[in-house]
Scaffold this motif. Structure first.
Motif, PDB file in Angstrom:
ATOM      1  N   MET A 165       4.353   7.394   1.499  1.00 31.81           N
ATOM      2  CA  MET A 165       4.030   6.544   2.634  1.00 31.81           C
ATOM      3  C   MET A 165       3.826   5.129   2.110  1.00 31.81           C
ATOM      4  SD  MET A 165       3.787   8.714   5.197  1.00 31.81           S
ATOM      5  CE  MET A 165       3.592  10.490   5.433  1.00 31.81           C
ATOM      6  N   LYS A 166       4.389   4.147   2.795  1.00 26.82           N
ATOM      7  CA  LYS A 166       4.356   2.788   2.253  1.00 26.82           C
ATOM      8  C   LYS A 166       4.191   1.768   3.377  1.00 26.82           C
ATOM      9  CE  LYS A 166       7.259  -0.237  -0.640  1.00 26.82           C
ATOM     10  NZ  LYS A 166       8.468  -0.250  -1.503  1.00 26.82           N
ATOM     11  N   LEU A 167       3.213   0.877   3.213  1.00 32.40           N
ATOM     12  CA  LEU A 167       3.013  -0.229   4.136  1.00 32.40           C
ATOM     13  C   LEU A 167       3.169  -1.537   3.369  1.00 32.40           C
ATOM     14  CD1 LEU A 167      -0.162   0.941   6.129  1.00 32.40           C
ATOM     15  CD2 LEU A 167       2.229   1.078   6.856  1.00 32.40           C
ATOM     16  N   GLU A 215      -2.089   9.671   5.877  1.00 33.71           N
ATOM     17  CA  GLU A 215      -2.046   8.765   4.720  1.00 33.71           C
ATOM     18  C   GLU A 215      -1.821   7.319   5.141  1.00 33.71           C
ATOM     19  OE1 GLU A 215      -2.747   9.621   1.719  1.00 33.71           O
ATOM     20  OE2 GLU A 215      -2.793  11.802   1.944  1.00 33.71           O
ATOM     21  N   LEU A 216      -1.170   7.126   6.321  1.00 28.81           N
ATOM     22  CA  LEU A 216      -0.904   5.769   6.780  1.00 28.81           C
ATOM     23  C   LEU A 216      -2.184   5.011   7.121  1.00 28.81           C
ATOM     24  CD1 LEU A 216       2.193   6.388   9.093  1.00 28.81           C
ATOM     25  CD2 LEU A 216       2.189   5.294   6.843  1.00 28.81           C
ATOM     26  N   VAL A 217      -3.263   5.736   7.401  1.00 26.35           N
ATOM     27  CA  VAL A 217      -4.502   5.065   7.815  1.00 26.35           C
ATOM     28  C   VAL A 217      -5.641   5.272   6.822  1.00 26.35           C
ATOM     29  CG1 VAL A 217      -3.855   5.218  10.243  1.00 26.35           C
ATOM     30  CG2 VAL A 217      -5.264   7.024   9.241  1.00 26.35           C
ATOM     31  N   THR A 218      -5.343   5.846   5.666  1.00 28.29           N
ATOM     32  CA  THR A 218      -6.399   6.076   4.675  1.00 28.29           C
ATOM     33  C   THR A 218      -6.171   5.326   3.367  1.00 28.29           C
ATOM     34  OG1 THR A 218      -5.284   8.085   3.888  1.00 28.29           O
ATOM     35  CG2 THR A 218      -6.959   8.351   5.605  1.00 28.29           C
ATOM     36  N   MET A 219      -5.096   4.558   3.257  1.00 30.43           N
ATOM     37  CA  MET A 219      -4.838   3.794   2.036  1.00 30.43           C
ATOM     38  C   MET A 219      -5.694   2.528   2.052  1.00 30.43           C
ATOM     39  SD  MET A 219      -0.693   4.243   1.655  1.00 30.43           S
ATOM     40  CE  MET A 219      -0.279   3.649   3.300  1.00 30.43           C
ATOM     41  N   TYR A 277       0.868  -1.176   0.000  1.00 30.75           N
ATOM     42  CA  TYR A 277       0.000   0.000   0.000  1.00 30.75           C
ATOM     43  C   TYR A 277       0.904   1.225   0.000  1.00 30.75           C
ATOM     44  CZ  TYR A 277      -3.705  -3.220   1.315  1.00 30.75           C
ATOM     45  OH  TYR A 277      -4.613  -4.259   1.339  1.00 30.75           O
ATOM     46  N   ALA A 278       0.633   2.175  -0.883  1.00 29.23           N
ATOM     47  CA  ALA A 278       1.503   3.345  -0.980  1.00 29.23           C
ATOM     48  C   ALA A 278       0.698   4.569  -1.391  1.00 29.23           C
ATOM     49  CB  ALA A 278       2.624   3.097  -1.994  1.00 29.23           C
ATOM     50  N   GLU A 331      -3.159   2.300  -8.346  1.00 29.12           N
ATOM     51  CA  GLU A 331      -1.887   3.020  -8.314  1.00 29.12           C
ATOM     52  C   GLU A 331      -1.871   3.932  -7.104  1.00 29.12           C
ATOM     53  OE1 GLU A 331       0.756   2.633 -10.144  1.00 29.12           O
ATOM     54  OE2 GLU A 331      -0.198   1.088 -11.345  1.00 29.12           O
ATOM     55  N   PRO A 332      -0.657   4.411  -6.689  1.00 28.40           N
ATOM     56  CA  PRO A 332      -0.578   5.298  -5.525  1.00 28.40           C
ATOM     57  C   PRO A 332      -1.439   6.526  -5.738  1.00 28.40           C
ATOM     58  CG  PRO A 332       1.611   4.566  -6.190  1.00 28.40           C
ATOM     59  CD  PRO A 332       0.676   4.134  -7.265  1.00 28.40           C
ATOM     60  N   ALA A 333      -2.107   6.926  -4.647  1.00 29.40           N
ATOM     61  CA  ALA A 333      -2.922   8.155  -4.711  1.00 29.40           C
ATOM     62  C   ALA A 333      -1.997   9.347  -4.882  1.00 29.40           C
ATOM     63  CB  ALA A 333      -3.735   8.290  -3.430  1.00 29.40           C
ATOM     64  N   GLU A 334      -2.377  10.282  -5.729  1.00 33.10           N
ATOM     65  CA  GLU A 334      -1.582  11.471  -5.949  1.00 33.10           C
ATOM     66  C   GLU A 334      -2.443  12.691  -5.734  1.00 33.10           C
ATOM     67  OE1 GLU A 334       0.777  11.636  -9.392  1.00 33.10           O
ATOM     68  OE2 GLU A 334       1.692   9.665  -9.102  1.00 33.10           O
ATOM     69  N   ALA A 335      -1.852  13.720  -5.124  1.00 36.48           N
ATOM     70  CA  ALA A 335      -2.596  14.954  -4.851  1.00 36.48           C
ATOM     71  C   ALA A 335      -1.709  16.135  -5.129  1.00 36.48           C
ATOM     72  CB  ALA A 335      -3.071  14.966  -3.411  1.00 36.48           C
TER      73      ALA A 335
END
Length: 469
Positions: free
Chosen positions: A388-390, A442-446, A368-369, A465-469
């Motif tokens: 952020m990456k889990l 971001e660590l708890v919303t992926m 998750y990233a 894909e990773p969320a981008e903002a």
């Protein structure tokens, strides 16, 4: 058998000081400690503390630029190295005094001397004094090493940086570990034209590969010249500078060269040869899970054992030793799950647990990233991206690794380490309500993995894909 002391500690760094103080103050042991240099050791005097203060100092130009973006009239101005250096040394002396005061208050006898081991229960100081002790603890740490090349004596080691008369205009940093990356960041931020040469294609060998790439690119983006897949072969004095020859065939002149090419355990001259204490291939003292050597009365903690060379680990090992031997509270240190941080700028790297590559080799995982531009720096005009990456076990759902590349990542990984250490699952992270607006939310919303991997699926991409903002 009667001894002068219950414990003699050789080395006044973080691990030795903690062990001595706990053994004396909490468990009533008769303790003496010998330190040949300054109390506080590498971390306080030559490492973590002065390095972090220099990181703060080096960030002033970027802070001024950000302030202007927020509407302030701000300039960093000229950096006064002598003024900073003198204030730095004053702070280090203050901290050294606190270390000494804590030992004395605990009842520890402090000797400013080099010590060597005579036998399993005897220590001799360089002034000729001898002491017998029921237990001996070796906590002498490690020392920087220079590469075995012609002219290596012309280069500096990390210890030397804090004592320079003036900052070099052009400096070469040799190495790709966290010390090299941090010092390249510092020197560049303080206005030195900085080149980093590293034998690999990315810095930070042993860290998560994706994070290694981000730190490598950031060094280049802040203005550090990277010379990868290369290394020095010789140094020679040329006028006021140093000419460096490289494996690639190139050569260049620098005002200073700093080696950040690793550290080695400081076991030379300790008198271990005839004691039965075993040494490893790098000169490290071989110990068991209780920090005990092959000689039952002799123990070792910290970098001299070359297990996990981090200050908090040495402190934990020293405390566990004192509780075990003198407090009837047997416990050992788990070296398998330890958080760490690399203090580069503008983004730090914080990490705990398995890298994506390590986890994938053990079984199926989900990654998750979230990659995004932080609100604060984005408003200030920066294009720098955080990540952020889990790394999550697909079967147990346990978070096996957490990796953060962002401003103040060191602060965030400390708290994330609590959750990872408690074997939290991805669903535990998901159940935590976000604090908004923060980076760490971001660590708890992926919610969706960006890819899955494993021994047979290495690198396979998931549709998300990773969320981008």
């Amino acid at each position: 058998m009667s001894f002068d002391l219950d414990l003699f500690v050789i080395g006044g760094g973080s691990g030795g000081v903690r062990a001595a103080r706990i053994a004396a103050s909490q468990h009533g042991a008769r303790v003496a400690l010998a330190e040949e240099s300054r109390l506080g050791g590498t971390c306080v005097i030559r490492g973590c503390v002065p390095k972090k203060l220099m990181i703060f100092a080096s960030g002033a130009p970027a802070a001024a630029a950000e302030a202007r973006a927020y509407g302030w009239s701000a300039e960093a101005g000229r950096f006064d190295w002598p003024a900073f250096r003198d204030k730095l040394h004053h702070e280090l002396s203050r901290l050294e005094g606190l270390y000494e005061g804590g030992l004395v208050a605990a009842g520890v006898a402090v000797h400013n001397a080099r010590a060597r081991i005579v036998d399993a229960h005897t220590v001799e100081l360089d002034d000729g004094q001898r002491f017998s002790a029921a237990h001996i603890l070796i906590a002498v740490g490690g020392r920087p090493v220079r590469p075995d090349i012609p002219g290596a004596e012309l280069g500096l080691i990390s210890d030397d940086l804090f004592d320079l008369d003036r900052l070099p205009g052009r400096v070469l940093v040799v190495g790709g570990g966290f010390i090299a990356c941090e010092y390249a960041t510092i020197l560049n931020g303080l206005g030195c034209a900085t080149t980093l040469v590293h034998r690999g294609d990315k810095v930070l060998r042993g860290f998560d590969t994706e994070m290694r790439g981000l730190v490598t690119r950031q060094l280049e983006q802040i203005g550090v010249t990277l010379q990868l897949d290369d290394g020095p072969t010789a140094l020679a004095r040329e006028g006021d500078g140093i000419r460096v020859s490289f494996k690639s065939g190139a050569d260049a002149v620098f005002d200073a060269v700093m080696f950040a090419t690793g550290r080695a355990p400081y076991t030379g001259g300790l008198g271990l040869e005839g004691t039965g204490v075993r040494l490893g291939s790098r000169g490290q003292i071989v110990v068991d899970q209780w920090s005990q050597t092959a000689v039952p009365s002799i123990f070792a903690v910290g970098d001299v054992t070359d297990r996990v060379n981090l200050t908090p680990v040495a402190i934990r090992e020293g405390h566990a030793f004192a509780d075990t031997v003198f407090g009837a509270q047997p416990r050992c240190v788990d070296h398998g799950l330890i958080a760490s941080a690399v203090y580069t700028r503008p983004h730090e790297l914080g990490t705990i647990g398995l890298t994506e590559e390590e986890a994938a080799a053990r079984g199926p995982i989900e990654v998750y990233a979230a990659s995004f531009r932080p609100m604060r720096s984005l408003f200030g005009g920066s294009e720098a991206r955080a990540l952020m990456k889990l790394v999550v076990c697909e079967t147990t759902r346990r978070v096996l690794g957490c990796h953060i590349f962002a401003p103040e990542a060191g602060e965030m990984i400390q708290l994330a380490a609590v959750a990872v250490g408690m074997k939290a699952t991805k669903e535990d992270f998901d159940a935590t309500v976000a604090v908004h607006p923060t980076l760490a939310e971001e660590l708890v919303t992926m919610r969706l993995p960006v890819r899955r991997a494993g021994p047979e699926l290495a690198g396979a991409r998931h549709a998300a894909e990773p969320a981008e903002a």
